[in-house]
Design a protein around this motif. Sequence first.
Motif, PDB file in Angstrom:
ATOM      1  N   VAL A 190     -11.066   5.949  10.252  1.00  0.00           N
ATOM      2  CA  VAL A 190      -9.655   6.073   9.880  1.00  0.00           C
ATOM      3  C   VAL A 190      -8.823   6.603  11.039  1.00  0.00           C
ATOM      4  O   VAL A 190      -7.717   6.120  11.305  1.00  0.00           O
ATOM      5  CB  VAL A 190      -9.511   6.968   8.621  1.00  0.00           C
ATOM      6  CG1 VAL A 190      -8.067   7.365   8.394  1.00  0.00           C
ATOM      7  CG2 VAL A 190     -10.073   6.253   7.403  1.00  0.00           C
TER       8      VAL A 190
ATOM      9  N   LEU B 106      -7.793   2.750   6.071  1.00  0.00           N
ATOM     10  CA  LEU B 106      -9.062   2.386   5.424  1.00  0.00           C
ATOM     11  C   LEU B 106      -9.270   0.876   5.466  1.00  0.00           C
ATOM     12  O   LEU B 106     -10.383   0.395   5.713  1.00  0.00           O
ATOM     13  CB  LEU B 106      -9.086   2.869   3.970  1.00  0.00           C
ATOM     14  CG  LEU B 106      -9.306   4.349   3.725  1.00  0.00           C
ATOM     15  CD1 LEU B 106      -9.154   4.660   2.233  1.00  0.00           C
ATOM     16  CD2 LEU B 106     -10.673   4.797   4.226  1.00  0.00           C
ATOM     17  N   SER B 107      -8.211   0.136   5.222  1.00  0.00           N
ATOM     18  CA  SER B 107      -8.283  -1.318   5.272  1.00  0.00           C
ATOM     19  C   SER B 107      -8.614  -1.793   6.693  1.00  0.00           C
ATOM     20  O   SER B 107      -9.406  -2.731   6.872  1.00  0.00           O
ATOM     21  CB  SER B 107      -6.954  -1.904   4.805  1.00  0.00           C
ATOM     22  OG  SER B 107      -6.987  -3.299   4.814  1.00  0.00           O
TER      23      SER B 107
ATOM     24  N   HIS C  87       0.211   4.437   1.231  1.00  0.00           N
ATOM     25  CA  HIS C  87       0.101   5.486   2.242  1.00  0.00           C
ATOM     26  C   HIS C  87      -0.568   4.943   3.501  1.00  0.00           C
ATOM     27  O   HIS C  87      -1.447   4.074   3.425  1.00  0.00           O
ATOM     28  CB  HIS C  87      -0.732   6.641   1.662  1.00  0.00           C
ATOM     29  CG  HIS C  87      -0.640   7.897   2.446  1.00  0.00           C
ATOM     30  ND1 HIS C  87      -1.395   8.125   3.561  1.00  0.00           N
ATOM     31  CD2 HIS C  87       0.136   8.992   2.267  1.00  0.00           C
ATOM     32  CE1 HIS C  87      -1.108   9.320   4.042  1.00  0.00           C
ATOM     33  NE2 HIS C  87      -0.174   9.863   3.283  1.00  0.00           N
TER      34      HIS C  87
ATOM     35  N   MET D  87       0.843  -1.184   0.000  1.00  0.00           N
ATOM     36  CA  MET D  87       0.000   0.000   0.000  1.00  0.00           C
ATOM     37  C   MET D  87       0.884   1.241   0.000  1.00  0.00           C
ATOM     38  O   MET D  87       1.976   1.225   0.549  1.00  0.00           O
ATOM     39  CB  MET D  87      -0.911   0.009   1.215  1.00  0.00           C
ATOM     40  CG  MET D  87      -1.952  -1.066   1.186  1.00  0.00           C
ATOM     41  SD  MET D  87      -3.348  -0.610   2.184  1.00  0.00           S
ATOM     42  CE  MET D  87      -4.513  -1.762   1.527  1.00  0.00           C
TER      43      MET D  87
ATOM     44  N   TYR E 212      -2.809   6.171   5.235  1.00  0.00           N
ATOM     45  CA  TYR E 212      -4.256   6.387   5.141  1.00  0.00           C
ATOM     46  C   TYR E 212      -4.947   5.172   4.521  1.00  0.00           C
ATOM     47  O   TYR E 212      -6.009   4.751   4.979  1.00  0.00           O
ATOM     48  CB  TYR E 212      -4.536   7.650   4.319  1.00  0.00           C
ATOM     49  CG  TYR E 212      -6.005   7.888   4.071  1.00  0.00           C
ATOM     50  CD1 TYR E 212      -6.828   8.412   5.070  1.00  0.00           C
ATOM     51  CD2 TYR E 212      -6.586   7.582   2.834  1.00  0.00           C
ATOM     52  CE1 TYR E 212      -8.182   8.624   4.842  1.00  0.00           C
ATOM     53  CE2 TYR E 212      -7.939   7.791   2.599  1.00  0.00           C
ATOM     54  CZ  TYR E 212      -8.728   8.312   3.606  1.00  0.00           C
ATOM     55  OH  TYR E 212     -10.060   8.514   3.386  1.00  0.00           O
ATOM     56  N   HIS E 213      -4.336   4.604   3.481  1.00  0.00           N
ATOM     57  CA  HIS E 213      -4.936   3.435   2.825  1.00  0.00           C
ATOM     58  C   HIS E 213      -4.910   2.206   3.740  1.00  0.00           C
ATOM     59  O   HIS E 213      -5.845   1.400   3.736  1.00  0.00           O
ATOM     60  CB  HIS E 213      -4.239   3.163   1.494  1.00  0.00           C
ATOM     61  CG  HIS E 213      -4.417   4.296   0.534  1.00  0.00           C
ATOM     62  ND1 HIS E 213      -3.396   5.137   0.206  1.00  0.00           N
ATOM     63  CD2 HIS E 213      -5.508   4.750  -0.111  1.00  0.00           C
ATOM     64  CE1 HIS E 213      -3.845   6.059  -0.626  1.00  0.00           C
ATOM     65  NE2 HIS E 213      -5.132   5.846  -0.832  1.00  0.00           N
ATOM     66  N   HIS E 214      -3.837   2.071   4.525  1.00  0.00           N
ATOM     67  CA  HIS E 214      -3.809   0.999   5.523  1.00  0.00           C
ATOM     68  C   HIS E 214      -4.940   1.204   6.535  1.00  0.00           C
ATOM     69  O   HIS E 214      -5.594   0.252   6.950  1.00  0.00           O
ATOM     70  CB  HIS E 214      -2.472   0.989   6.268  1.00  0.00           C
ATOM     71  CG  HIS E 214      -1.331   0.418   5.493  1.00  0.00           C
ATOM     72  ND1 HIS E 214      -1.205  -0.921   5.208  1.00  0.00           N
ATOM     73  CD2 HIS E 214      -0.240   1.025   4.967  1.00  0.00           C
ATOM     74  CE1 HIS E 214      -0.088  -1.130   4.543  1.00  0.00           C
ATOM     75  NE2 HIS E 214       0.521   0.044   4.375  1.00  0.00           N
TER      76      HIS E 214
ATOM     77  N   HIS F  67      -0.460   3.240  11.814  1.00  0.00           N
ATOM     78  CA  HIS F  67       0.034   3.100  10.437  1.00  0.00           C
ATOM     79  C   HIS F  67       1.050   4.186  10.091  1.00  0.00           C
ATOM     80  O   HIS F  67       2.021   3.923   9.380  1.00  0.00           O
ATOM     81  CB  HIS F  67      -1.140   3.088   9.462  1.00  0.00           C
ATOM     82  CG  HIS F  67      -2.009   1.868   9.604  1.00  0.00           C
ATOM     83  ND1 HIS F  67      -1.533   0.586   9.440  1.00  0.00           N
ATOM     84  CD2 HIS F  67      -3.323   1.747   9.913  1.00  0.00           C
ATOM     85  CE1 HIS F  67      -2.520  -0.277   9.629  1.00  0.00           C
ATOM     86  NE2 HIS F  67      -3.620   0.402   9.923  1.00  0.00           N
TER      87      HIS F  67
ATOM     88  N   HIS G 260      -0.716  -4.270   8.787  1.00  0.00           N
ATOM     89  CA  HIS G 260       0.111  -3.326   8.030  1.00  0.00           C
ATOM     90  C   HIS G 260       1.261  -4.055   7.329  1.00  0.00           C
ATOM     91  O   HIS G 260       1.481  -3.882   6.128  1.00  0.00           O
ATOM     92  CB  HIS G 260       0.666  -2.245   8.959  1.00  0.00           C
ATOM     93  CG  HIS G 260       1.397  -1.171   8.230  1.00  0.00           C
ATOM     94  ND1 HIS G 260       0.900   0.097   8.106  1.00  0.00           N
ATOM     95  CD2 HIS G 260       2.587  -1.166   7.573  1.00  0.00           C
ATOM     96  CE1 HIS G 260       1.752   0.829   7.400  1.00  0.00           C
ATOM     97  NE2 HIS G 260       2.786   0.066   7.078  1.00  0.00           N
TER      98      HIS G 260
ATOM     99  N   GLU H  52       0.079  -6.442   4.532  1.00  0.00           N
ATOM    100  CA  GLU H  52      -0.361  -5.726   3.332  1.00  0.00           C
ATOM    101  C   GLU H  52       0.826  -5.227   2.514  1.00  0.00           C
ATOM    102  O   GLU H  52       0.760  -5.196   1.290  1.00  0.00           O
ATOM    103  CB  GLU H  52      -1.283  -4.557   3.706  1.00  0.00           C
ATOM    104  CG  GLU H  52      -2.645  -5.008   4.133  1.00  0.00           C
ATOM    105  CD  GLU H  52      -3.564  -3.887   4.580  1.00  0.00           C
ATOM    106  OE1 GLU H  52      -4.775  -4.152   4.710  1.00  0.00           O
ATOM    107  OE2 GLU H  52      -3.084  -2.750   4.832  1.00  0.00           O
ATOM    108  N   ASP H  53       1.907  -4.849   3.178  1.00  0.00           N
ATOM    109  CA  ASP H  53       3.076  -4.360   2.455  1.00  0.00           C
ATOM    110  C   ASP H  53       3.975  -5.475   1.936  1.00  0.00           C
ATOM    111  O   ASP H  53       4.571  -5.343   0.867  1.00  0.00           O
ATOM    112  CB  ASP H  53       3.908  -3.430   3.342  1.00  0.00           C
ATOM    113  CG  ASP H  53       3.336  -2.021   3.409  1.00  0.00           C
ATOM    114  OD1 ASP H  53       2.407  -1.704   2.647  1.00  0.00           O
ATOM    115  OD2 ASP H  53       3.830  -1.235   4.236  1.00  0.00           O
TER     116      ASP H  53
END
Length: 123
Positions: A19, A9-10, A3, A1, A5-7, A26, A79, A82-83
């Motif tokens: 958020v 949101l997830s 940013h 991901m 912020y996107h983490h 995050h 986190h 996802e990365d």
Amino acid sequence: MAHPYHHALSSVKMWGGCVEDYLAIHDWFDASKAITADFRHRALRHHAEGVFMAETIFGPTLTLLSGRVIPTRWVGEQHVREDLGAIPSFADWVKSIRPEPWMGRTQRIERDADPVLPDRTTA
């Protein structure tokens, strides 16, 4: 991901809340982008020890604004997965760092640390 912020949101999709409930954690994982703005920043916190460090910093649980309580570790593990697709150990990162000669250099500091030793620069 790309940013924090996107983490976040997830995280909202996984556990509810908003958020703002997750953004600090995050942001912390990705703060190392200030040091190196490419994937190598992940070597500092994107591993199992980093997940436990986040738990130490943010506490063992996170209370969402909705009142729901979730383990901080879940957010850290999310986190990193996802990365990277998995949670490596710090040793996994170290195995991939190519040693350079300067990394192993040491200097004798005995004279500086022990005032009883003679100063050889004046002899």
